[in-house]
Structure formats: C-alpha cells, structure tokens
Design a protein around this motif. Structure first.
Motif, PDB file in Angstrom:
ATOM      1  N   GLY A 134       0.812  -1.221   0.000  1.00  0.00           N
ATOM      2  CA  GLY A 134       0.000   0.000   0.000  1.00  0.00           C
ATOM      3  C   GLY A 134       0.837   1.259   0.000  1.00  0.00           C
ATOM      4  N   GLY A 135       0.332   2.263   0.679  1.00  0.00           N
ATOM      5  CA  GLY A 135       1.135   3.466   0.904  1.00  0.00           C
ATOM      6  C   GLY A 135       0.811   4.650   0.019  1.00  0.00           C
ATOM      7  N   CYS A 136       0.112   4.455  -1.093  1.00  0.00           N
ATOM      8  CA  CYS A 136      -0.165   5.589  -1.974  1.00  0.00           C
ATOM      9  C   CYS A 136      -1.431   6.320  -1.527  1.00  0.00           C
ATOM     10  N   ARG A 137      -1.381   7.652  -1.597  1.00  0.00           N
ATOM     11  CA  ARG A 137      -2.557   8.472  -1.290  1.00  0.00           C
ATOM     12  C   ARG A 137      -2.559   9.736  -2.149  1.00  0.00           C
ATOM     13  N   LYS A 138      -1.921   9.630  -3.313  1.00  0.00           N
ATOM     14  CA  LYS A 138      -1.767  10.824  -4.148  1.00  0.00           C
ATOM     15  C   LYS A 138      -3.095  11.447  -4.547  1.00  0.00           C
ATOM     16  N   CYS A 139      -4.048  10.618  -4.931  1.00  0.00           N
ATOM     17  CA  CYS A 139      -5.338  11.176  -5.382  1.00  0.00           C
ATOM     18  C   CYS A 139      -6.013  11.943  -4.249  1.00  0.00           C
ATOM     19  N   VAL A 140      -5.874  11.439  -3.033  1.00  0.00           N
ATOM     20  CA  VAL A 140      -6.473  12.117  -1.875  1.00  0.00           C
ATOM     21  C   VAL A 140      -5.828  13.488  -1.693  1.00  0.00           C
ATOM     22  N   ASP A 141      -4.513  13.527  -1.788  1.00  0.00           N
ATOM     23  CA  ASP A 141      -3.796  14.765  -1.530  1.00  0.00           C
ATOM     24  C   ASP A 141      -4.014  15.817  -2.620  1.00  0.00           C
ATOM     25  N   LEU A 167      -9.478   8.582   2.743  1.00  0.00           N
ATOM     26  CA  LEU A 167      -8.973   7.222   2.975  1.00  0.00           C
ATOM     27  C   LEU A 167      -9.870   6.524   3.986  1.00  0.00           C
ATOM     28  N   ASP A 168     -10.130   5.246   3.754  1.00  0.00           N
ATOM     29  CA  ASP A 168     -10.909   4.495   4.749  1.00  0.00           C
ATOM     30  C   ASP A 168      -9.978   3.968   5.844  1.00  0.00           C
ATOM     31  N   GLU A 169     -10.497   3.135   6.723  1.00  0.00           N
ATOM     32  CA  GLU A 169      -9.694   2.669   7.857  1.00  0.00           C
ATOM     33  C   GLU A 169      -8.497   1.843   7.418  1.00  0.00           C
ATOM     34  N   ALA A 170      -8.620   1.223   6.246  1.00  0.00           N
ATOM     35  CA  ALA A 170      -7.503   0.419   5.736  1.00  0.00           C
ATOM     36  C   ALA A 170      -6.570   1.259   4.852  1.00  0.00           C
ATOM     37  N   LYS A 171      -6.755   2.580   4.888  1.00  0.00           N
ATOM     38  CA  LYS A 171      -5.943   3.535   4.115  1.00  0.00           C
ATOM     39  C   LYS A 171      -6.086   3.330   2.610  1.00  0.00           C
ATOM     40  N   ARG A 172      -7.303   3.037   2.213  1.00  0.00           N
ATOM     41  CA  ARG A 172      -7.631   2.909   0.791  1.00  0.00           C
ATOM     42  C   ARG A 172      -8.548   4.058   0.377  1.00  0.00           C
ATOM     43  N   PRO A 173      -8.354   4.584  -0.869  1.00  0.00           N
ATOM     44  CA  PRO A 173      -9.141   5.755  -1.270  1.00  0.00           C
ATOM     45  C   PRO A 173     -10.617   5.423  -1.505  1.00  0.00           C
TER      46      PRO A 173
END
Ligand code: SF4
Ligand code: SF4
Ligand code: SF4
Length: 242
Positions: free
Chosen positions: A176-183, A192-198
């Motif tokens: 995992g680890g990506c959150r670019k779309c969120v940022d 991000l949900d609890e599992a750090k998924r968008p």
C-alpha cells in the motif's frame, strides 16, 4: 459561475485568446451529416460499437452534443491543458473526430500546495502547472462556434465522476502506501478508509481529472493497465449523486 481570471497565466483568460468563430464549409457539411445521422437514428447515440466519451465541460447532454458538434477541432486546439483529444474509430463511427477528454495526456507538474492554498479550488486549478486535466477555464466553451459546448457551472454540473479500480490501485496492494489522489483532489472528494484505501465521494466530484492524471498506478504495473489507472473519471449516465 464565470471562470476566475488567471493572473499567473493571462494568456489563458478568454479575453486574450478569443478567436473569430468563422466556420468552414467542410465543418458545416460534416456537422450537418452528423446531425442527420443522429436524427435518422431517432437520437440514439450509443451505437456502432461506441460508448459515450467523456465530453469537455458543457457537452454532457450527449444527444444534443452529437447533433450540434461540427467536428471543427477548435476546443481541442485551444485547451491550455491539452486535455481534449479527437475521438477515433474505437469510440464508434458516429463519434469520430468529436472531442473527448483524456486525462492521461501529460502530467500536473506542480500545484499541490497551490491547489489547496488558493481561495477557491477553481483558482487553485487555474494556478497549477501542467497538462492533462480540466481547470474549468471555459475556453473550449467560449470558442465553440455552434454552442455544442454550452454554459457549465462546475459548482453544480459535472464532467464525470471518479471511481477507484481496486485491482489497479496501489493502496489495495499488501504494501500500500499511496494516497496521491487524496492529496491532490482540490474538492476533497476522496478520503482514505480505515484500511488507508481511497474512497470517492461522488457528490463532491466534478470530474476535473486531477486524480486520474496524478495516479501513479501505471508506472508500477505492466502495460496492460496503461489504458486504465487506479482511479478513472467515467461518464455517469445516472447523473451526479446529490
Ligand atoms: S474548460 Fe479549459 S481546461 Fe477544461 S477542457 Fe475546456 S479548455 Fe480544457
Ligand atoms: S493515486 Fe492511484 S494508486 Fe494512489 S491511492 Fe489513488 S487511486 Fe490508488
Ligand atoms: S475528478 Fe478526482 S480530483 Fe477531480 S474532483 Fe473528482 S475525485 Fe477530485
């Protein structure tokens, strides 16, 4: 809503780039032929192997759009983000040479901070650098000679709606680890949900395409994912959820 003035890039304001809207004979014949085909089919546009393409802002009423667009190419050539492409045979015969958005042309090169520091998300988008997304500058609408692209208010209308593809999104991988779309989403339409998924919140998404543009999924995967990213803006035939 009128698009805000872009002080950093005055050439992107419609006042300095508006062109004469003369229409060539060839364009008129092509447009008339397109309209005739649509009328002959009783307004049915989802035919001949094509799906509804992601249209530039103001072209979301597909039946109206396909009957009025004369394939003059003006919207594509004036888009400062180079986000508009001409449809090919893969989009269906009736759509050929009509414009569609492609958010995988180029990259947003800078702008995350500006997207979020600007007074409004629209000013942030206009101020960011790079290509391959829609900043709602309105130039394609103002330069459309037939009104096929008509008034568009990004606060109430939408180009399409983003959707995450779990088997392409890096955040769904073990590491995992990506959150670019969120940022990068200036409209806070992804969390991000609890599992750090968008997770996309469709009621906030107007289809600007920044998330699809910035999504790095295709850099990490095989060529088979190149036509789709971890998040993609799709035409929502049901309309935008409120
Ligand atoms: S509104 Fe501006 S950035 Fe968006 S598709 Fe039209 S010309 Fe391109
Ligand atoms: S930017 Fe792409 S890969 Fe990264 S979390 Fe968003 S959808 Fe997934
Ligand atoms: S298209 Fe993507 S970046 Fe643009 S508003 Fe929708 S979720 Fe946000």
């Amino acid at each position: 809503m009128n698009a805000p003035m872009n002080e950093a890039h005055p050439e992107r304001n419609s006042e300095s780039t508006a062109k004469d809207k003369g229409i060539s004979r060839r364009n008129l014949i092509t447009g008339a032929a397109g309209a005739a085909v649509v009328l002959g089919m009783g307004g049915a546009v989802r035919v001949v192997g094509g799906t509804v393409p992601l249209r530039p802002p103001g072209g979301q009423d597909e039946s109206r759009f396909i009957g009025t667009c004369i394939r003059c190419d003006r919207c594509r050539s004036i888009c400062p983000r180079h986000a508009i492409k001409g449809c090919g045979i893969e989009d269906g015969i009736i759509n050929m040479r009509t414009p569609k958005l492609n958010y995988r042309i180029g990259r947003i090169t800078s702008g995350y901070t500006r997207l979020h520091e600007a007074a409004t998300p629209y000013e942030g988008l206009l101020d960011a650098e790079g290509n391959g997304y829609c900043d709602f500058c309105n130039l394609c609408i103002e330069n459309c000679p037939t009104g096929a692209l008509s008034d568009f208010d990004p606060e109430s209308a939408w180009i399409g709606v983003a959707a995450v593809v779990p088997n392409l999104c890096i955040a769904f991988d073990k590491l995992g680890g990506c959150r670019k779309c969120v940022d990068y989403c200036a409209f806070d339409a992804i969390t991000l949900d609890e599992a750090k998924r968008p997770v996309v919140h469709p009621e906030k998404c107007n289809g600007c395409g920044v998330c699809e543009n910035i999504c790095p999924s295709s850099s990490y995967r095989t060529f088979t994912s190149r036509s789709r990213r971890g998040i993609n803006v799709n035409v929502d035939e049901q309309g935008r959820p409120q």
